[in-house]
Design a protein around this motif. Structure first.
Motif, mmCIF file in Angstrom:
data_model
loop_
_atom_site.group_PDB
_atom_site.id
_atom_site.type_symbol
_atom_site.label_atom_id
_atom_site.label_comp_id
_atom_site.label_asym_id
_atom_site.label_seq_id
_atom_site.Cartn_x
_atom_site.Cartn_y
_atom_site.Cartn_z
ATOM 1 N N SER A 130 0.836 -1.210 0.000
ATOM 2 C CA SER A 130 0.000 0.000 0.000
ATOM 3 C C SER A 130 0.861 1.246 0.000
ATOM 4 O O SER A 130 1.843 1.349 0.745
ATOM 5 C CB SER A 130 -0.901 0.019 1.239
ATOM 6 O OG SER A 130 -1.723 -1.128 1.276
ATOM 7 N N THR A 131 0.471 2.199 -0.840
ATOM 8 C CA THR A 131 1.057 3.534 -0.827
ATOM 9 C C THR A 131 -0.097 4.505 -0.646
ATOM 10 O O THR A 131 -0.855 4.763 -1.589
ATOM 11 C CB THR A 131 1.811 3.828 -2.142
ATOM 12 O OG1 THR A 131 2.791 2.817 -2.361
ATOM 13 C CG2 THR A 131 2.492 5.186 -2.064
ATOM 14 N N SER A 138 6.506 1.759 0.163
ATOM 15 C CA SER A 138 5.162 1.233 0.384
ATOM 16 C C SER A 138 5.171 0.460 1.693
ATOM 17 O O SER A 138 6.223 0.245 2.299
ATOM 18 C CB SER A 138 4.745 0.300 -0.764
ATOM 19 O OG SER A 138 4.809 0.946 -2.016
#
Length: 256
Positions: free
Chosen positions: A157-158, A189
């Motif tokens: 996830s970013t 991330s």
């Protein structure tokens, strides 16, 4: 950690990863100071050629190499050279190694474990090399079937965006509470796994733990530096971050 030295012996070191070859040579220089590494090889075919040319007492052969793997190279090496297999898969092959009276080194080579191996090799140098065909056949059956499937892609996830990252593109992983930071050239991330969980899935030949909170992609290491107090840092290729190497993992870079 070193063992009492023996009369000068010669060896070759074969591994397709230059950094792993260098790390093993540095570790051997400590564990077996009089051992002379007369040649290096990047694949099994080069290893066989080096054995035939130099006739070393010992050949350290990575099992998984291109062109010709270490198992086939060992079979072709001849009866005058003692073979030590270099492997990341000890859980799957130790029993076969011990039954065949063949020595092995785990990647990356740890000083205490390598010292034990050196003692056994030195004790066996005066004896004939055991027959390789049966052991090679058994290892060949075991390794492909039981070697674990290594992590190839990460879901990270970013911000609010979730993307897939090829592990080959990762520069390093760093622990961040219940998450792990994934650093690539494109940015950072988070992955919803602990560093310990990731380590169990990553290829140990490609990803080395250099600190309790940091795992680095070996292929992305540009250099390892040490200050006057012996504190080491990893420099990355084309990236400004420097990674601390803790004392527990300093043996990986003995020559740095």
């Amino acid at each position: 950690m070193s063992v009492p030295d023996s009369p000068r012996a010669t060896a070759i070191v074969a591994d397709d990863e230059p950094l792993l070859r260098a790390q093993l040579k540095d570790a051997l220089a400590v564990a077996w100071p009089s051992l002379e590494v007369v040649a290096e090889a990047a694949n099994g075919a080069e290893a066989v050629h080096a054995v035939r040319e130099h006739r070393p007492a010992v050949a350290f052969l990575d099992i998984e190499m291109p062109v010709m793997n270490g198992l086939e190279a060992a079979r072709l090496a001849g009866a005058d050279t003692h073979v030590v297999f270099v492997t990341a898969y000890d859980r799957y092959a130790v029993e076969a190694f011990e039954r065949g009276a063949i020595d092995y080194v785990l990647k990356p080579a740890a000083p205490a474990r390598l010292a034990e191996t050196v003692k056994r090799i030195q004790a066996r140098l005066a004896a004939p090399m055991p027959a390789m065909d049966a052991l090679v056949a058994e290892l060949a059956r075991r390794m492909p079937a039981t070697a674990p499937q290594r992590l190839r892609m990460l879901q990270a996830s970013t911000g609010s965006t979730v993307r897939l990252i090829d592990v080959d593109d990762v520069l390093y992983f760093q622990s961040d509470t219940k998450y792990t930071r994934v650093v690539t050239r494109e940015g950072e991330s988070l992955v919803k796994k602990t560093l310990k969980e990731l380590l169990a899935e990553l290829d140990p030949e490609r990803f080395w733990q250099v600190h309790r909170a940091t795992v680095v992609n070996v292929r992305e290491i540009a250099a390892v530096t040490a200050d006057e107090l012996g504190h080491r840092q990893v420099e990355l290729k084309g990236h400004p971050d420097r990674l601390e190497v803790s004392r527990s993992f300093a043996h990986l870079f003995r020559g740095a």
